[in-house]
Design a protein around this motif. Structure first.
Motif, mmCIF file in Angstrom:
data_model
loop_
_atom_site.group_PDB
_atom_site.id
_atom_site.type_symbol
_atom_site.label_atom_id
_atom_site.label_comp_id
_atom_site.label_asym_id
_atom_site.label_seq_id
_atom_site.Cartn_x
_atom_site.Cartn_y
_atom_site.Cartn_z
ATOM 1 N N ASP A 80 -7.428 11.865 3.101
ATOM 2 C CA ASP A 80 -6.433 10.907 3.563
ATOM 3 C C ASP A 80 -5.315 10.861 2.526
ATOM 4 N N ALA A 81 -4.269 11.652 2.778
ATOM 5 C CA ALA A 81 -3.132 11.716 1.859
ATOM 6 C C ALA A 81 -1.997 10.805 2.304
ATOM 7 N N ASP A 82 -2.292 9.906 3.229
ATOM 8 C CA ASP A 82 -1.333 8.872 3.590
ATOM 9 C C ASP A 82 -1.547 7.728 2.609
ATOM 10 N N LEU A 83 -0.829 7.787 1.521
ATOM 11 C CA LEU A 83 -1.032 6.817 0.443
ATOM 12 C C LEU A 83 -0.234 5.542 0.664
ATOM 13 N N ARG A 84 0.256 5.370 1.890
ATOM 14 C CA ARG A 84 1.012 4.170 2.236
ATOM 15 C C ARG A 84 0.265 3.334 3.276
ATOM 16 N N LYS A 85 -0.231 4.013 4.327
ATOM 17 C CA LYS A 85 -1.004 3.335 5.363
ATOM 18 C C LYS A 85 -2.243 4.172 5.705
ATOM 19 N N PRO A 86 -3.201 4.226 4.798
ATOM 20 C CA PRO A 86 -4.399 5.060 5.017
ATOM 21 C C PRO A 86 -5.281 4.509 6.140
#
Length: 230
Positions: A80-86
């Motif tokens: 999960d490289a969505d470090l804003r809205k995981p």
């Protein structure tokens, strides 16, 4: 959202586990096959999955792709490289107290942070604590070193990234991946947005493997149809 409804939503997203013989699951296997045959000169091992905007189905797509690759016998790591809205920790019912950010900041080793799922061969690396500087962290030397380490440990590595037209995070990872898949939502994604997303990937010399058309209803109205290809 009520707990029962939330649990149902998570289960629905992982159709390849709950209903592997369904038409939707078969389409995910078709996408997997298309990815594997998309390059004759280079094996696709690191894959970025993104979209032009939010709520187009990229996280659902990458989660189910991770499952079908694992079902093929590959050792798979979904990051999960969505470090804003995981969201991966919700999808797989995990905690998010550690993950990618704790590995990149040298607080944990990959083998400690990656969590084995109930699906054989599939491991999840959640985002970890949300950092103040996601793009800088993903573009760091630590990320370069991380990319080398994960490829020594796993056959297939998939990155769930933020939408392309909101932040630069996906472009950074697309540039470092063997291939990128762009997810678009039928009847929702605007043509201009899809074209801008494609241009954003071309700008960073990303290898675009194809487009996944998501949420295309078939005539019976009972299933969604997913298509993978250029």
């Amino acid at each position: 959202m009520a707990p029962k409804k939330k649990l149902f939503e998570h289960k629905r997203k992982l159709v390849t586990i709950l209903n592997p013989k369904s038409p939707i699951s078969e389409q995910y296997r078709t996408i997997r096959t298309n990815i594997q045959f998309s390059s004759v000169d280079k094996e696709i091992r690191t894959l970025t999955v993104t979209s032009s905007g939010p709520t187009e189905g990229k996280s659902t797509t990458v989660a189910n792709l991770a499952v079908v690759f694992a079902q093929q016998g590959k050792s798979v790591l979904l990051i999960d490289a969505d470090l804003r809205k995981p969201t991966a920790h919700y999808t797989f019912n995990l905690t998010n107290t550690f993950g990618l950010t704790t590995v990149l900041t040298k607080q944990m080793e990959l083998k400690e942070a990656a969590v084995k799922t109930k699906e054989k061969n599939l491991y999840i690396l959640t985002s970890g604590p949300i950092p103040p500087n996601p793009a800088e962290l993903l573009g760091s030397r630590a990320m370069e070193e991380f990319m080398e380490v994960v490829q020594e440990e796993f056959d297939i590595i998939l990155f769930d990234t933020p939408p392309l037209l909101t932040v630069t995070d996906a472009q950074i990872l697309a540039n470092r991946s063997d291939g990128t898949i762009l997810v678009v939502s039928s009847g929702k994604t605007e043509k201009d947005a899809a074209l801008k997303a494609k241009e954003a990937l071309i700008t960073v010399n990303a290898t675009i493997l194809g487009i996944v058309l998501n949420n295309k209803k078939v005539k019976e109205g009972q299933y969604y149809y997913y298509y993978g290809g250029k």
